[in-house]
Write an enzyme that holds these catalytic residues in place. Structure first.
Site, PDB file in Angstrom:
ATOM      1  N   ARG A   2      -3.462 -10.118   4.937  1.00 28.55           N
ATOM      2  CA  ARG A   2      -3.890 -10.182   3.497  1.00 28.55           C
ATOM      3  C   ARG A   2      -2.877  -9.639   2.614  1.00 28.55           C
ATOM      4  O   ARG A   2      -2.435  -8.570   2.873  1.00 28.55           O
ATOM      5  CB  ARG A   2      -5.469  -9.243   3.388  1.00 28.55           C
ATOM      6  CG  ARG A   2      -5.946  -9.430   2.061  1.00 28.55           C
ATOM      7  CD  ARG A   2      -7.280  -8.361   2.314  1.00 28.55           C
ATOM      8  NE  ARG A   2      -7.928  -8.063   0.909  1.00 28.55           N
ATOM      9  CZ  ARG A   2      -7.684  -7.319   0.116  1.00 28.55           C
ATOM     10  NH1 ARG A   2      -6.651  -6.556   0.009  1.00 28.55           N
ATOM     11  NH2 ARG A   2      -8.337  -7.510  -1.018  1.00 28.55           N
ATOM     12  N   LYS A  31       0.852  -1.241   0.026  1.00 27.59           N
ATOM     13  CA  LYS A  31      -0.043   0.032   0.073  1.00 27.59           C
ATOM     14  C   LYS A  31       0.854   1.240  -0.050  1.00 27.59           C
ATOM     15  O   LYS A  31       2.031   1.214   0.081  1.00 27.59           O
ATOM     16  CB  LYS A  31      -0.883  -0.024   1.146  1.00 27.59           C
ATOM     17  CG  LYS A  31      -2.154  -1.003   1.068  1.00 27.59           C
ATOM     18  CD  LYS A  31      -3.209  -0.762   2.193  1.00 27.59           C
ATOM     19  CE  LYS A  31      -4.528  -1.859   1.850  1.00 27.59           C
ATOM     20  NZ  LYS A  31      -5.466  -1.619   2.672  1.00 27.59           N
TER      21      LYS A  31
END
Length: 274
Positions: free
Chosen positions: A255, A221
């Protein structure tokens, strides 16, 4: 801690990896990478062989600024993929990344295992009832606004306390519907500044008070690649560092786009823990 997945109890005392399968054209890292059945099956087979306990399938990008996708388009993208994967891998545990109850219901009818909802039921009033009907594990994530507006909603009185308060309310709403197999996702990158993401990660152990498994989604991210002045493609090493820290703080599920590296991180952290 355990999760009841299709009648099988999944032990989370040893953390697990949820592999990401984005079947969207515009996801921030792998958008458009898996366009046909061969590519999809190959990627899922690789993630399962590398040790993924769950595969999280998403047909609607939730990255900041992502385009709106109609419910019909989301269904047309995702249901055939659920059918395809369960035909090829009958025992696969599929998580469906959606905030729409109708999409969730169609995928659960097709054999999916759990629902991963970025809105924790706040964007579809029928979602909690749908989860209650199918009695499946439910990932509740924290966010404000939607993909177009969430980065305008980053003002908090006390970030960790405010997010905890949000989950206390959502947990109460879920419990009132008879839902108890809940998973908490603090929502890294959603309505948080770069600095707030690290503040939230530092305070992750506070979420143990909710007494539910914690899912951490930081893989590649912008909180990593912007801090390192690189791109998502160059954020694997940073992802591994933050995965290690999240595990120390009590994460139960990672995740991740890169399953092999996440599994290895868990293996080494377990050795250190012992």
């Amino acid at each position: 801690m355990t999760l009841n997945c299709k009648g099988t109890l999944i032990d989370l005392d040893v953390p697990r990896v949820m592999g990401i399968l984005n079947i969207t054209p515009d996801s921030f890292y792998d958008g458009g990478a898996y366009k046909d059945e061969k590519q999809i099956l190959s990627q899922v087979e690789r993630m399962l062989n590398e040790g993924a306990a769950f595969i999280d399938v998403g047909a609607y990008s939730s990255r900041p600024g992502a385009d709106i996708v109609s419910e019909t388009e989301e269904l047309n993208r995702i249901v055939p993929v659920v059918d395809l994967l369960l035909k090829q891998f009958p025992d696969v545990l599929l998580s469906i990344d959606t905030f729409r109850s109708n999409v969730a219901a169609n995928c659960l009818e097709a054999g999916a295992t759990m629902i991963n909802d970025i809105s924790a039921g706040k964007r579809d009033e029928h979602m909690l009832a749908t989860i209650a009907k199918y009695k499946v594990p439910y990932v509740m994530m924290h966010m404000r606004g939607d993909s177009k507006t969430m980065q305008q909603h980053t003002a908090y009185t006390n970030l960790v306390a405010d997010v905890l308060s949000y989950f206390a309310e959502r947990k109460a709403a879920a419990n009132a519907m008879g839902l108890h197999d809940l998973i908490i996702d603090p929502g890294f990158g959603f309505a948080k500044t770069l600095e707030q993401n690290y503040e939230l990660l530092q305070g992750l152990d506070a979420f143990k008070t909710l007494k539910h498994p914690l899912l951490v989604g930081v893989s590649r991210k912008s909180m990593i690649y912007k801090a390192l002045k690189t791109e998502a493609q160059g954020a694997l090493n940073g992802t591994t560092v933050l995965h290690s820290y999240a595990l120390q703080k009590g994460a139960h599920i990672l995740r991740a786009h890169d399953v092999k590296e996440a599994v290895e991180t868990i293996q080494l952290m377990q050795l250190l823990k012992r």
